[in-house]
Write an enzyme that holds these catalytic residues in place. Structure first.
Site, PDB file in Angstrom:
ATOM      1  N   SER A  44      27.420  63.232   7.170  1.00 41.44           N
ATOM      2  CA  SER A  44      27.596  63.107   8.748  1.00 41.44           C
ATOM      3  C   SER A  44      26.737  64.143   9.739  1.00 41.44           C
ATOM      4  O   SER A  44      26.286  65.412   8.492  1.00 41.44           O
ATOM      5  CB  SER A  44      29.016  63.285   8.729  1.00 41.44           C
ATOM      6  OG  SER A  44      29.001  63.585  10.671  1.00 41.44           O
TER       7      SER A  44
ATOM      8  N   TYR B 225      36.156  68.757   8.190  1.00 38.97           N
ATOM      9  CA  TYR B 225      35.505  67.625   8.499  1.00 38.97           C
ATOM     10  C   TYR B 225      33.880  68.212   8.112  1.00 38.97           C
ATOM     11  O   TYR B 225      33.151  67.091   7.339  1.00 38.97           O
ATOM     12  CB  TYR B 225      35.575  66.649   9.122  1.00 38.97           C
ATOM     13  CG  TYR B 225      34.912  65.030   9.810  1.00 38.97           C
ATOM     14  CD1 TYR B 225      35.185  64.320   8.092  1.00 38.97           C
ATOM     15  CD2 TYR B 225      33.617  65.374   9.885  1.00 38.97           C
ATOM     16  CE1 TYR B 225      34.459  63.361   7.870  1.00 38.97           C
ATOM     17  CE2 TYR B 225      33.153  64.008   9.592  1.00 38.97           C
ATOM     18  CZ  TYR B 225      33.455  62.865   8.864  1.00 38.97           C
ATOM     19  OH  TYR B 225      32.397  61.443   8.445  1.00 38.97           O
TER      20      TYR B 225
END
Length: 268
Positions: free
Chosen positions: A131, A144
């Site tokens: 990501s 995350y």
């Protein structure tokens, strides 16, 4: 050579499904995975296998099935993942562990399972879906970001460890794309019990960004282009210009100035 055999984890929805459909249409033999095959009885886009990246038995069974059916496994796309938001102080350790078990340990389990076959073949490609958020600490998304950032670092190490076997390993970091990740994401409570008044505002911004994001087909196109390369780079990015440009800014700006940009963006 026969068409390449591709395994995509988390292939029943979102980015994984888009990748599977796109590659199938271009002649690849695609196997996707889902944690519960009974819920996907109407799925017809490509072959689905039951696999949970937190369960070694299901991984071993699925990989063995593909090798038995196809005689090889050319590409692993580590896409399965979960989201998590919340103030780190108020996020239960159990939820943090669950996130890392899926987003970090899960891809490691998959890699450990496919490498013996790829070493036997003397070739193979592993694409870890990380990501853009994994390249920076973002407020209320720190866990995350950390799980995806850790996977990016492991990618760098694995490339060097497996080079002698003819195996290519890379990571692809998407920005925000329109998927159902928010529905399955763990949210620390944002009601009156939290000490962090800004959390609910930032959470709304995060969800709005996902809802208004690009079609995940753009990630599929990038995956396809990576598969066609003879020597993939270490890292790739896919997303809107501003998200990718933010990584360039992080490299050139002093830390405190970059932090100020993030604080202004999130109105903190």
């Amino acid at each position: 050579m026969d068409k390449k055999v591709v395994l995509v984890t988390g292939g029943s929805s979102g980015i994984g499904k888009s990748i599977g459909i796109y590659l199938t249409k271009r002649g690849f033999q695609v196997y996707g995975t889902t944690r519960n095959l009974d819920r996907q009885k109407d799925f017809k886009d490509f072959k689905l296998l039951e696999l949970d990246v937190t369960n070694n038995d299901t991984i071993t069974k699925a990989v063995a099935h593909i090798v038995k059916e196809e005689g090889r496994l050319d590409v692993l796309i580590n896409n399965a993942g979960v989201g998590i938001t919340g103030p780190i102080e108020e996020t239960p350790i159990d939820e943090i562990n669950k996130t890392f078990d899926t987003n970090f340990n899960g891809p490691i389990r998959m890699i450990q399972s496919v490498l013996p076959q790829m070493r036997l073949q003397k070739n193979g490609l592993i694409i870890n879906i990380t990501s853009i958020a994994g390249n920076m600490g973002l407020p209320y998304r720190g866990i995350y970001s950390a799980s995806k950032g850790a996977l990016g670092l492991v990618t760098e190490a694995l490339r060097m460890e497996t080079k002698e076997f003819g195996i290519q390993i890379t990571d692809l970091a998407p920005g925000d794309f329109a998927t159902n990740i928010a529905a399955g994401r763990y949210h620390a409570p944002s009601n009156s019990t939290t000490a962090y008044a800004s959390y609910s505002k930032v959470l709304a911004m995060i969800n709005d960004d996902v809802d208004a994001a690009q079609n995940p087909i753009e990630v599929a196109k990038k995956v396809y282009s990576i598969i066609l390369k003879t020597k993939p780079k270490v890292h790739y990015k896919v997303g809107v210009f501003l998200q990718k440009f933010s990584l360039f800014l992080k490299k050139i700006l002093p830390d405190t100035l970059y932090e100020r940009l993030l604080l202004n963006h999130y109105k903190l």
